[in-house]
Design a protein around this motif. Structure first.
Motif, PDB file in Angstrom:
ATOM      1  N   ARG A  21       8.648  43.078  54.702  1.00 52.74           N
ATOM      2  CA  ARG A  21       7.265  42.625  54.794  1.00 52.74           C
ATOM      3  C   ARG A  21       7.286  41.227  55.399  1.00 52.74           C
ATOM      4  N   ALA A  48      -1.869  45.052  53.024  1.00 49.06           N
ATOM      5  CA  ALA A  48      -2.013  44.749  54.448  1.00 49.06           C
ATOM      6  C   ALA A  48      -3.475  44.770  54.881  1.00 49.06           C
ATOM      7  N   LEU A 102      -5.319  41.504  53.070  1.00 53.80           N
ATOM      8  CA  LEU A 102      -4.883  40.224  53.612  1.00 53.80           C
ATOM      9  C   LEU A 102      -5.226  40.081  55.090  1.00 53.80           C
ATOM     10  N   ALA A 139       1.610  38.513  49.655  1.00 53.65           N
ATOM     11  CA  ALA A 139       2.125  39.260  50.800  1.00 53.65           C
ATOM     12  C   ALA A 139       3.465  39.911  50.481  1.00 53.65           C
ATOM     13  N   ARG A 140       4.302  39.221  49.731  1.00 46.63           N
ATOM     14  CA  ARG A 140       5.626  39.753  49.424  1.00 46.63           C
ATOM     15  C   ARG A 140       5.600  40.852  48.378  1.00 46.63           C
ATOM     16  N   ASP A 184       7.930  33.726  53.377  1.00 51.69           N
ATOM     17  CA  ASP A 184       6.977  34.672  53.948  1.00 51.69           C
ATOM     18  C   ASP A 184       7.630  35.976  54.349  1.00 51.69           C
ATOM     19  N   LEU A 225      -0.327  40.530  57.129  1.00 54.41           N
ATOM     20  CA  LEU A 225       0.889  41.118  56.600  1.00 54.41           C
ATOM     21  C   LEU A 225       1.338  42.245  57.524  1.00 54.41           C
ATOM     22  N   GLY A 264      -3.684  34.756  56.541  1.00 47.14           N
ATOM     23  CA  GLY A 264      -2.512  35.253  57.245  1.00 47.14           C
ATOM     24  C   GLY A 264      -2.438  36.758  57.129  1.00 47.14           C
ATOM     25  N   ARG A 283       4.800  37.962  56.494  1.00 53.34           N
ATOM     26  CA  ARG A 283       3.491  37.301  56.539  1.00 53.34           C
ATOM     27  C   ARG A 283       3.470  36.301  57.678  1.00 53.34           C
ATOM     28  N   ALA A 287       1.526  33.711  49.970  1.00 53.14           N
ATOM     29  CA  ALA A 287       2.901  34.140  50.236  1.00 53.14           C
ATOM     30  C   ALA A 287       3.387  35.110  49.164  1.00 53.14           C
TER      31      ALA A 287
END
Length: 364
Positions: A273, A217, A220, A196-197, A356, A236, A234, A275, A193
């Motif tokens: 963004r 992106a 991930l 992704a952020r 997320d 993005l 997961g 996730r 998490a």
């Protein structure tokens, strides 16, 4: 640009990693024991590798072939630890000035008033660290690092010691650092998490080696690169806020596909963004009807990766970007999934947790 190439052996562990980190936040991502902190310690000068070369914007910090190894205090680094490590006898203002006192005269200087405003700590300047919350202390530590005139900031799992509420408080400030500060940041994390952020670039590590590096992106969303295992998988997506609805949902547009998530504070037109955890995605060959789930993304199967157990990781190319779905191999067989097959990814709105969702860079 940070350039790193390292080789080092410990008892039972060998590090052999090389990567380039462009401006923004470069996240070293992987399980505990993958070599993340070893890399950071080498960059900081706390560890001298057997072989290595480290340079920032052409300035060599380490070159074992030529015998160059700058001591830590000459590397112009700002370090943000898991614990804030503020001086308890100094006020917040004193701690910030301490960082500034160490800034080299030749280094570009951050304006203290701007840093205080960006981190939202103006009302804390006269307090001592003992009177601050964990999140407030960490914001002051970030400010102290910025004001030291660093050429690079190192952040070694800076949120690991905080509870979920304090993490949610700090993450937006790291997003502002990524978007508003020119100093590159090397950030260590094993949280998908967080990555992704925050990440501009991801360097995925496993057993001392780089699995893959590149834009967040892409890394991930790669089903072949799962440095923290399938449960952390997961994709993005980047989206734009369209409008806020009276029922508490925010409508987004991701590549022209409407998505609905629990209300976020960002205004219409703001980039986000998003996730989407692979285990929260359901697949359907036909566009489903009569479901409570609001988010349906049409796409085409790009790849299917089977594991040792009953599961399979399906990568789906959609107009919104690549989406990963963790399903059973039995389900994949029953659906007749194969590369090139068209299907739909289904995601519940409430399955997208607040942690997320993060701010993207700029507006649409």
């Amino acid at each position: 640009m940070l350039s790193v190439s390292l080789r080092h052996r410990f008892s039972g562990f060998a590090l052999d990693a090389a990567f380039d980190a462009p401006p923004g936040i470069t996240v070293l991502f992987g399980r505990s024991g993958s070599g993340k902190t070893t890399v950071v310690n080498a960059v900081a000068g706390l560890l001298t590798p057997e072989e290595g070369h480290i340079a920032i914007d052409g300035r060599t910090l380490l070159d074992t072939r030529t015998g160059v190894s700058l001591p830590t205090h000459r590397r112009r680094l700002g370090y943000i630890f898991q614990e804030a490590r503020l001086f308890p006898h100094l006020s917040v203002r004193g701690n910030l000035r301490y960082g500034r006192w160490f800034a080299p005269r030749s280094a570009p200087r951050e304006d203290m008033a701007r840093v205080v405003e960006m981190l939202g700590i103006g009302h804390l300047l006269d307090r001592r660290p003992g009177a601050l919350s964990g999140g407030e202390r960490q914001r002051v530590a970030i400010g102290r690092a910025l004001l030291s005139g660093p050429g690079l900031i190192l952040a070694d799992e800076p949120l690991a010691a905080l509870d979920e509420a304090r993490k949610a408080e700090i993450l937006p400030y790291f997003e502002r650092l990524r978007d508003e500060v020119s100093v590159p940041i090397l950030y260590v994390s094993h949280s998908a998490a967080e990555v992704a952020r925050l990440a501009t670039t991801v360097v995925a590590l496993q057993d001392g080696r780089v699995l893959r590096q590149g834009p967040a992106a892409e890394v991930l969303g790669d089903p072949m690169v799962l440095p923290t295992g399938v449960r952390g998988a997961g994709a993005l997506l980047e989206a734009v806020v369209v409008r806020h609805h009276e029922d508490g949902l925010t409508e987004l547009s991701a590549g022209g596909v409407p998505l609905f998530i629990p209300r976020v504070p960002q205004d219409a037109g703001r980039k986000l963004r998003l996730r989407i955890a692979a285990q929260e995605v359901i697949l359907s060959r036909q566009r489903p009807e009569g479901l409570s789930a609001l988010n349906i993304l049409p796409g085409t199967v790009e790849s299917i990766r089977g594991g040792e157990g009953p599961g399979a990781m399906v990568a789906l190319a959609t107009p919104a970007g690549r989406v990963l779905a963790r399903v059973t191999r039995r389900s994949a067989d029953l659906l007749g999934l194969a590369v090139g097959v068209e299907c739909h990814a289904v995601v519940k709105s409430v399955a997208i947790a607040p942690e997320d969702v993060g701010g993207g860079e700029g507006t649409a």
